[in-house]
Design a protein around this motif. Sequence first.
Motif, short mmCIF file in Angstrom:
data_model
loop_
_atom_site.label_atom_id
_atom_site.label_comp_id
_atom_site.label_asym_id
_atom_site.label_seq_id
_atom_site.Cartn_x
_atom_site.Cartn_y
_atom_site.Cartn_z
N THR A 342 -26.05 -26.96 19.55
CA THR A 342 -26.87 -26.14 20.42
C THR A 342 -27.83 -27.07 21.18
O THR A 342 -28.10 -28.19 20.75
CB THR A 342 -27.72 -25.10 19.64
N PRO A 343 -28.36 -26.61 22.31
CA PRO A 343 -29.29 -27.44 23.07
C PRO A 343 -30.75 -27.27 22.66
O PRO A 343 -31.64 -27.73 23.37
CB PRO A 343 -29.07 -26.95 24.51
N LEU A 344 -31.00 -26.60 21.53
CA LEU A 344 -32.37 -26.23 21.17
C LEU A 344 -33.30 -27.44 21.12
O LEU A 344 -34.37 -27.46 21.76
CB LEU A 344 -32.39 -25.49 19.83
N PHE A 345 -32.95 -28.45 20.34
CA PHE A 345 -33.84 -29.60 20.19
C PHE A 345 -33.92 -30.42 21.48
O PHE A 345 -34.93 -31.06 21.75
CB PHE A 345 -33.39 -30.47 19.01
N THR A 346 -32.85 -30.39 22.26
CA THR A 346 -32.90 -31.06 23.56
C THR A 346 -33.91 -30.40 24.46
O THR A 346 -34.70 -31.07 25.15
CB THR A 346 -31.51 -31.05 24.21
N TRP A 347 -33.92 -29.06 24.48
CA TRP A 347 -34.90 -28.32 25.29
C TRP A 347 -36.32 -28.62 24.80
O TRP A 347 -37.22 -28.91 25.60
CB TRP A 347 -34.63 -26.83 25.20
N LEU A 348 -36.51 -28.52 23.49
CA LEU A 348 -37.86 -28.69 22.96
C LEU A 348 -38.41 -30.10 23.17
O LEU A 348 -39.61 -30.29 23.31
CB LEU A 348 -37.87 -28.36 21.46
N SER A 349 -37.51 -31.07 23.20
CA SER A 349 -37.96 -32.46 23.32
C SER A 349 -37.99 -32.97 24.75
O SER A 349 -38.34 -34.13 24.99
CB SER A 349 -37.05 -33.36 22.49
N THR A 350 -37.62 -32.13 25.71
CA THR A 350 -37.57 -32.56 27.11
C THR A 350 -38.88 -33.19 27.60
O THR A 350 -38.85 -34.22 28.30
CB THR A 350 -37.18 -31.38 28.02
N PRO A 351 -40.06 -32.64 27.27
CA PRO A 351 -41.31 -33.26 27.76
C PRO A 351 -41.51 -34.69 27.28
O PRO A 351 -42.26 -35.45 27.90
CB PRO A 351 -42.40 -32.33 27.19
N PHE A 352 -40.85 -35.09 26.17
CA PHE A 352 -41.05 -36.44 25.64
C PHE A 352 -40.21 -37.49 26.37
O PHE A 352 -40.51 -38.68 26.30
CB PHE A 352 -40.70 -36.48 24.15
N VAL A 353 -39.15 -37.06 27.07
CA VAL A 353 -38.23 -38.01 27.70
C VAL A 353 -38.94 -38.88 28.73
O VAL A 353 -38.85 -40.12 28.68
CB VAL A 353 -37.02 -37.29 28.30
N PRO A 354 -39.65 -38.29 29.72
CA PRO A 354 -40.31 -39.17 30.71
C PRO A 354 -41.37 -40.07 30.10
O PRO A 354 -41.59 -41.18 30.57
CB PRO A 354 -40.92 -38.17 31.70
N ILE A 355 -42.02 -39.60 29.03
CA ILE A 355 -43.04 -40.42 28.37
C ILE A 355 -42.38 -41.64 27.73
O ILE A 355 -42.87 -42.78 27.87
CB ILE A 355 -43.79 -39.60 27.30
N LEU A 356 -41.27 -41.43 27.03
CA LEU A 356 -40.56 -42.54 26.40
C LEU A 356 -39.98 -43.49 27.45
O LEU A 356 -40.00 -44.72 27.28
CB LEU A 356 -39.45 -42.01 25.49
N GLU A 357 -39.46 -42.92 28.55
CA GLU A 357 -38.93 -43.77 29.61
C GLU A 357 -40.03 -44.61 30.24
O GLU A 357 -39.84 -45.80 30.53
CB GLU A 357 -38.23 -42.90 30.67
N TRP A 358 -41.19 -44.01 30.47
CA TRP A 358 -42.32 -44.74 31.04
C TRP A 358 -42.74 -45.89 30.12
O TRP A 358 -43.15 -46.96 30.59
CB TRP A 358 -43.49 -43.78 31.25
N ALA A 359 -42.63 -45.66 28.79
CA ALA A 359 -43.00 -46.70 27.82
C ALA A 359 -41.92 -47.75 27.65
O ALA A 359 -42.09 -48.69 26.86
CB ALA A 359 -43.32 -46.06 26.48
N GLY A 360 -40.81 -47.60 28.36
CA GLY A 360 -39.75 -48.60 28.28
C GLY A 360 -38.85 -48.46 27.07
O GLY A 360 -38.20 -49.43 26.66
N VAL A 361 -38.77 -47.26 26.48
CA VAL A 361 -37.92 -47.02 25.31
C VAL A 361 -36.48 -46.79 25.77
O VAL A 361 -36.21 -45.90 26.59
CB VAL A 361 -38.41 -45.81 24.50
N ALA A 362 -35.57 -47.60 25.27
CA ALA A 362 -34.15 -47.44 25.62
C ALA A 362 -33.60 -46.17 24.99
O ALA A 362 -34.05 -45.73 23.93
CB ALA A 362 -33.36 -48.66 25.15
N ASP A 363 -32.60 -45.57 25.65
CA ASP A 363 -31.96 -44.35 25.13
C ASP A 363 -32.97 -43.25 24.86
O ASP A 363 -32.92 -42.57 23.83
CB ASP A 363 -31.16 -44.66 23.85
N ALA A 364 -33.90 -43.08 25.79
CA ALA A 364 -34.99 -42.11 25.60
C ALA A 364 -34.48 -40.69 25.42
O ALA A 364 -35.02 -39.92 24.63
CB ALA A 364 -35.96 -42.17 26.79
#
Length: 450
Positions: A342-364
Motif C-alpha cells: 500500500t502507499p500509506l507510509f509513502t504518503w505519510l513520509s512525503t514531507p520528509f523527502v525534500p528535507i532529506l534531499e536538501w541534507a544530501g541523503v542518498a535514496d531519500a
Amino acid sequence: MNDTIVSTAPRSLWLKFILPSLLGAIVFLFPVPNGESFTIPFGILIDWVNENLSTLVSGLLIAVTVLSAALTIAFSTFRLDVGSAFIKKVFRVSPTWLILRVLGAVFCVLYFTGIGPEFITSGATGGTVVGFLMKNLLALFFFAALALPLLTDYGFMEFVGSFLSRAFKRLFRLPGRSAIDGLASWLGAAPVGVMLTVQQYDMGVYSRRQAATVATTFSIVSVPFCYVIAKVVGLQDVFFSYYGSVMLIGFVCALILPRIPPLTWIPDSYAPGVTPHEDDVLKPGETAMQAGTRMALARASEAPGFAGFLSKGLHNLIGIWFGLVPATLAIAMMSLIVAEYTPLFTWLSTPFVPILEWAGVADAQAAAPGMIIGFADMYLPALIGADIPSQETRFLIAILSVSQLIYMSEVGALLLRANLGLHLGHLVMIFVIRTIIATPLAILLAKLVF
C-alpha cells in the motif's frame, strides 16, 4: 546490608561479584576482531547459530509461535487453570495480545509451508521478517536470556552506576539512582528498564516527572538488540561506530527532553500513599568507588547461585520466546505488508523527502518511510531500509530506529499502562522531538563514518 560490607565481605562474595560481571562484560562489551572490523562475542554466537543451525532455528520458531498461540487461547479464552503463577502470567493476556500471538503463528506457518498468499510468503515480507529477523531474534533471545543476568544481577550495574550518579543529577535533573535504571535498559532491554522505573515510582524512589523522564529518555535498546539492527542493515562491520553514534545521540536527547514539554508538564508528585525516598547512591563522605563497591557487593549477596541463575534465565527465555516473539512477528509482518503493498507510509513520509534531499541523503525517497514507521516497532525502519544501496543512508536509518526510542509494540504499551501521567499524545510528541533532534546528528555522523 550495612556500610561495613566492603571490609567484612568474604572472598566468595567478591568472586560472586567480579567473575559473573567480568564474564558478562566480555560477552556483551568486549571488541573482538572479525575480518577487517570488530564485533562482540555475543554477535559471533548469534552468527554461528544462524549459519550452522538454520533448520533447527526454523523448526523452533514454528514450534514457539504455534505453542504460544495454543496456550494463550487455552489460558486466556478457556481460562485453563493449571501450572504456576509465572505460566499463567505469560499466557493469560488481553484480547489484543491474544490476537497478535495467533497472527504470529499463522504468518509463521504460512511462510514456512509456502501455502500462504504472495504478500505473506514473498521475500520482502515473510522472507525478511520470518526468514531473517525472527530467526536472528530467536537466537539472540536465547543467549540474552541466559547471559544478561551476568550484567544485571551480580553488581555490575550498581558498580558502574555509582560513577554516573552525579552526572545524572547535574545534567539530567534526575536522582543518582536513575543511572542504574539507565544501565538496566542499556545492558538488558528497554522494557526491563521501563518496568524497573515503574516499580521505583510505586516505591516512592521517583516522582511522577522523574519516572516519566527516566522511562522515556534512558530506556534505550540494549547492546544485543542493536547488534541485530546493525546486521539487518548490513552494517555489523561498523558496529562500534554505529553504537557510539546511538549513545551520542541518546546523550544529546537526554540533555534536552527533560527541560522541555511534554516532560516538564508532568507534576513532581509521588505515588499515592508512599513516602518519598532519599537518593542513597552516594552517602555523605563516600567516593563513587566506595559506593559502587558497597552496592555491587550488596547486590551480589542477594544474587542467585548457579541453579538460581539457570532458573531465572529459563524464566526469562520462556517469557520472551512465548510472550514477545509471536507478537513482534505479527506487528512486523503487518507493518511490512502495509509498507510493501500500500502507499500509506509513502504518503505519510512525503514531507520528509525534500528535507532529506536538501541534507544530501542518498535514496531519500526510500529512506523517508523509515522516519515514521519506527513508532510501531523499532525493527521496522531497519527492515524497510535494508535494501537501500547507500551505506550512509542505511546507517542513518539504523540509528533512527533505535534513537527514536518510543515504539508501541513494547515500550509505548508499557508506558500507557503505567500510572506516570503519560498518554498517547505525550508519546507522539516525544517520538517526534527525538526524531527532530536525532536526524541531523545521524546524517552528520553517517557522513563522518563513511
